[in-house]
Design an enzyme around this catalytic site. Structure first.
Site, PDB file in Angstrom:
ATOM      1  CG  ASN A  39      -6.254   3.738 -22.156  1.00 55.54           C
ATOM      2  OD1 ASN A  39      -7.407   3.342 -22.205  1.00 55.54           O
ATOM      3  ND2 ASN A  39      -5.224   2.942 -22.123  1.00 55.54           N
ATOM      4  CD  GLU A  41      -2.227   2.629 -25.998  1.00 59.32           C
ATOM      5  OE1 GLU A  41      -2.054   1.890 -26.995  1.00 59.32           O
ATOM      6  OE2 GLU A  41      -2.128   2.233 -24.822  1.00 59.32           O
ATOM      7  CB  CYS A  50      -3.736   8.518 -18.529  1.00 62.63           C
ATOM      8  SG  CYS A  50      -2.077   7.816 -18.455  1.00 62.63           S
ATOM      9  CD  GLU A  52      -5.968   7.551 -14.658  1.00 59.83           C
ATOM     10  OE1 GLU A  52      -5.803   7.477 -15.894  1.00 59.83           O
ATOM     11  OE2 GLU A  52      -5.466   6.755 -13.857  1.00 59.83           O
ATOM     12  CB  CYS A  83       1.024   7.514 -14.987  1.00 58.30           C
ATOM     13  SG  CYS A  83       0.418   9.056 -15.703  1.00 58.30           S
ATOM     14  CB  CYS A  86      -2.779  10.644 -14.088  1.00 57.93           C
ATOM     15  SG  CYS A  86      -3.054  10.491 -15.866  1.00 57.93           S
TER      16      CYS A  86
HETATM   17  N1  THU Z   1      -3.028   4.189 -18.431  1.00 59.41           N
HETATM   18  C1  THU Z   1      -4.120   4.945 -18.057  1.00 59.41           C
HETATM   19  O1  THU Z   1      -4.916   5.358 -18.917  1.00 59.41           O
HETATM   20  N2  THU Z   1      -4.295   5.203 -16.748  1.00 59.41           N
HETATM   21  C2  THU Z   1      -3.513   4.714 -15.741  1.00 59.41           C
HETATM   22  O2  THU Z   1      -3.798   4.982 -14.579  1.00 59.41           O
HETATM   23  C3  THU Z   1      -2.354   3.886 -16.059  1.00 59.41           C
HETATM   24  C4  THU Z   1      -2.038   3.717 -17.491  1.00 59.41           C
HETATM   25  C5  THU Z   1      -2.871   3.846 -19.847  1.00 59.41           C
HETATM   26  C6  THU Z   1      -1.855   4.633 -20.638  1.00 59.41           C
HETATM   27  C7  THU Z   1      -1.558   3.676 -21.775  1.00 59.41           C
HETATM   28  O3  THU Z   1      -2.547   3.833 -22.788  1.00 59.41           O
HETATM   29  C8  THU Z   1      -1.744   2.311 -21.162  1.00 59.41           C
HETATM   30  O4  THU Z   1      -2.494   2.497 -19.975  1.00 59.41           O
HETATM   31  C9  THU Z   1      -0.473   1.589 -20.832  1.00 59.41           C
HETATM   32  O5  THU Z   1       0.400   2.399 -20.139  1.00 59.41           O
END
Ligand code: THU
Length: 130
Positions: A39, A41, A50, A52, A83, A86
């Protein structure tokens, strides 16, 4: 366990100054290639991209468009579910019976499928009359 190792390793590269929550994802394609994502940000969009979605983007950039298996790992008490966005992205490139393993750093694993994550997914067949 190649996917598990790859997901665990790429998780370390996650850029998460806002959530501090690192996620790693690895997927295998029918060719046997493994693509990874973490991930990432952003100050304007703190939820970022994310892990994924990152792995899917790497797969497409490498010229592949079919997912055979997925592995997602995070440091949480229980395996973290992908999420909604994804889930739809996985459904775009994976058949419903494709295995998705959700894991924790402690070693817990929850095996599910793309169809179980997104039952009744919207797909191209729904646009038949367009
Ligand atoms: N996140 C993912 O990368 N994958 C998931 O399956 C759930 C959430 C990340 C997005 C964000 O950077 C952090 O987790 C918190 O939401």
């Amino acid at each position: 366990m190649e996917l598990a190792k790859a997901a665990r390793a790429v998780r370390e590269n996650a850029y998460v100054p806002y959530s501090r929550f690192k996620v790693g994802a690895a997927l295998r394609t029918p060719s046997g290639a493994v693509h990874v994502g973490c991930n990432v940000e952003n100050v304007a969009y703190p939820e970022g991209t994310c892990a994924e979605a990152g792995a899917i983007a790497a797969m497409v950039a490498a010229g592949e468009t079919e997912i055979a298996e997925v592995y997602v790992i995070a440091d949480s008490a229980h395996p973290v579910p992908p999420c909604g966005g994804c889930r739809q992205k996985l459904a775009e490139f994976a058949r419903g019976d494709v295995k998705v393993t959700l894991a924790t750093l402690d070693g817990a694993e929850l095996a599910t499928t793309v169809a179980d994550l997104l039952p009744g997914a919207f797909g191209v067949a729904h646009m038949d009359r367009a």
